[in-house]
Design an enzyme around this catalytic site. Structure first.
Site, mmCIF file in Angstrom:
data_model
loop_
_atom_site.group_PDB
_atom_site.id
_atom_site.type_symbol
_atom_site.label_atom_id
_atom_site.label_comp_id
_atom_site.label_asym_id
_atom_site.label_seq_id
_atom_site.Cartn_x
_atom_site.Cartn_y
_atom_site.Cartn_z
ATOM 1 N N CYS A 1 6.885 -1.554 8.426
ATOM 2 C CA CYS A 1 6.248 -1.619 7.102
ATOM 3 C C CYS A 1 7.308 -1.889 6.031
ATOM 4 C CB CYS A 1 5.544 -0.295 6.803
ATOM 5 S SG CYS A 1 4.985 -0.191 5.091
ATOM 6 N N ASN B 1 -1.939 4.091 14.473
ATOM 7 C CA ASN B 1 -0.652 3.625 13.961
ATOM 8 C C ASN B 1 0.099 4.820 13.383
ATOM 9 O OD1 ASN B 1 1.138 2.450 11.701
ATOM 10 N ND2 ASN B 1 0.579 0.632 12.854
ATOM 11 N N THR C 1 -6.334 -9.656 7.712
ATOM 12 C CA THR C 1 -6.644 -10.113 6.354
ATOM 13 C C THR C 1 -7.962 -10.887 6.269
ATOM 14 O OG1 THR C 1 -4.273 -10.238 6.013
ATOM 15 C CG2 THR C 1 -5.636 -11.373 4.394
ATOM 16 N N ILE D 1 0.847 -1.208 0.000
ATOM 17 C CA ILE D 1 0.000 0.000 0.000
ATOM 18 C C ILE D 1 0.881 1.255 0.000
ATOM 19 C CG2 ILE D 1 -1.883 1.210 1.203
ATOM 20 C CD1 ILE D 1 -2.634 -1.640 0.248
ATOM 21 N N GLY D 2 1.968 1.203 0.734
ATOM 22 C CA GLY D 2 2.865 2.367 0.757
ATOM 23 C C GLY D 2 2.388 3.466 1.689
ATOM 24 N N LEU D 3 1.709 3.063 2.779
ATOM 25 C CA LEU D 3 1.292 4.006 3.825
ATOM 26 C C LEU D 3 0.409 5.145 3.301
ATOM 27 C CD1 LEU D 3 4.700 4.265 5.792
ATOM 28 C CD2 LEU D 3 2.778 2.744 6.262
ATOM 29 N N ASN E 1 4.252 -7.743 12.214
ATOM 30 C CA ASN E 1 3.834 -7.132 10.959
ATOM 31 C C ASN E 1 4.092 -8.171 9.851
ATOM 32 O OD1 ASN E 1 3.064 -5.318 8.928
ATOM 33 N ND2 ASN E 1 3.990 -3.585 9.988
ATOM 34 N N THR E 2 3.886 -7.770 8.608
ATOM 35 C CA THR E 2 3.954 -8.722 7.497
ATOM 36 C C THR E 2 5.379 -9.206 7.217
ATOM 37 O OG1 THR E 2 4.115 -6.835 6.019
ATOM 38 C CG2 THR E 2 1.925 -7.806 6.330
HETATM 39 C C1 SIN Z 1 1.428 -0.350 3.839
HETATM 40 O O1 SIN Z 1 0.810 0.715 3.983
HETATM 41 O O2 SIN Z 1 2.191 -0.544 2.880
HETATM 42 C C2 SIN Z 1 1.249 -1.446 4.847
HETATM 43 C C3 SIN Z 1 1.553 -0.994 6.213
HETATM 44 C C4 SIN Z 1 2.451 -1.911 6.956
HETATM 45 O O3 SIN Z 1 2.844 -2.972 6.477
HETATM 46 O O4 SIN Z 1 2.816 -1.566 8.080
#
Ligand code: SIN
Length: 322
Positions: free
Chosen positions: A140, A109, A281, A81-83, A203-204
């Site tokens: 992120c 957040n 998710t 997503i890129g925040l 986180n991911t």
């Molecule tokens: C995103 O906005 O790219 C995801 C946010 C995250 O992984 O912390």
């Protein structure tokens, strides 16, 4: 004992406490899943959850990464997503009053490119009574600078958290850790020593998927963050490790995150050491999943003769071979 007393006895206390923040139940939303609060209301009564976490907020508004920002994988979801977010000023004026209407603890957040940016956003949010806690995103994987750069190095992470701690005086400070490191306990120790009140993990995981016909990575930046059922065992391991090596010893609560779909997953994360469990998710597939999980968790407590869900936190037995 009359019948009223008997029924009362079978009621399970589902509340938990996160560093003084009372949650009526242990289930909250993972950051980014339900936007700023009200967007998701047609699909789920978020007020029934234990707490709500917003999308990441940065100093300036961000458009985020180019599309496609998501790619489905066999057992999960890759996102990049890129925040993307409206920026802290608009968040405070337009979004926070809406989120407040949920009437549950709100966690915001916070992300940034530099220490100064994190501090600026955190100090503005610290003034907002509607917020229970700030969750520092140092994990992120989807931006070129900031976030994960801090989160993979214990010294950098500790330095950032101490700087933010100095400006966050009224809200609880949560730090969200990445599993993309050799030893997540080193990171946990550094941020707790620097003043974190609560840890959230994981986180991911960094991942990639390639279109085999045109041979391009599907996500424009190549790398993305993997979430969903595939990551749950990684989350269980990280929570168990951080609880036993750091958090449990210092009474620092953990928000467990990672691939939770069902009540049994949430129980597993709590046994590993999580005080609360965030769902993410799965809510794209089944928006009611958190409420269904709560029913199953209560039932588990009843079957195991546990009166308070908080009593199961960190009660996983040690591995047999130790
Ligand atoms: C995103 O906005 O790219 C995801 C946010 C995250 O992984 O912390």
């Amino acid at each position: 004992m009359n019948i009223d007393q008997i029924e009362h006895k079978t009621e399970i206390d589902m509340s938990v406490e996160l560093a003084g923040i009372r949650m009526k139940n242990p289930i909250l939303t993972a950051s980014g899943i339900c936007g700023y609060g009200l967007e998701y209301l047609p699909y789920l009564d978020l007020g029934k959850m234990g707490a709500f976490t917003t999308k990441s907020i940065t100093l300036e508004p961000r458009d985020g990464n180019p599309a496609p920002r998501m790619a489905e994988t066999r057992a999960g979801l890759l996102n990049s997503i890129g925040l993307a977010n409206v920026g802290v000023d608009k968040f405070i004026v337009e979004k926070l009053p809406q989120a407040r209407r949920l009437d549950i603890p709100i966690f915001v957040n916070v992300a940034g490119r530099t220490v100064e940016e994190y501090c600026e956003v955190a100090s503005r949010l610290d003034e907002q009574d509607a917020i229970a806690g700030l969750e520092l995103n140092i994990s992120c994987p989807n931006v070129a600078c900031g976030a994960l750069e801090f989160g993979v190095d214990a010294d950098q992470a500790g330095m950032l958290v101490s700087a933010v701690r100095k400006v966050v005086k009224k809200r609880k400070l949560i730090v969200k850790l990445t599993p993309n490191v050799t030893d997540i306990s080193d990171l946990a120790r550094a941020v707790v020593d620097a003043g974190a009140d609560i840890l959230s993990l994981i986180n991911t995981l960094r991942g990639m998927t390639i279109n085999i016909e045109n041979r391009h990575p599907i996500l424009p930046r190549g790398v993305g963050g993997l979430s969903g059922p595939a990551v749950k065992p990684v989350a269980v391991y990280c929570i168990w490790k951080v609880y036993n090596e750091v958090a449990g010893k210092q009474n620092i609560p953990i928000i467990g995150i990672g691939g939770v779909q069902y009540w049994s997953d949430a129980i597993e994360l709590m046994l590993a050491g999580a005080t609360a469990v965030a769902m993410g998710t799965v809510m794209y597939v089944n928006p009611q999943a958190p409420l269904e999980a709560l029913v199953g968790m209560e039932d588990y407590c009843r079957r195991h003769k546990v009166d308070r869900i908080a009593d199961i936190i960190g009660t996983a037995e040690p591995p047999r071979a130790i």
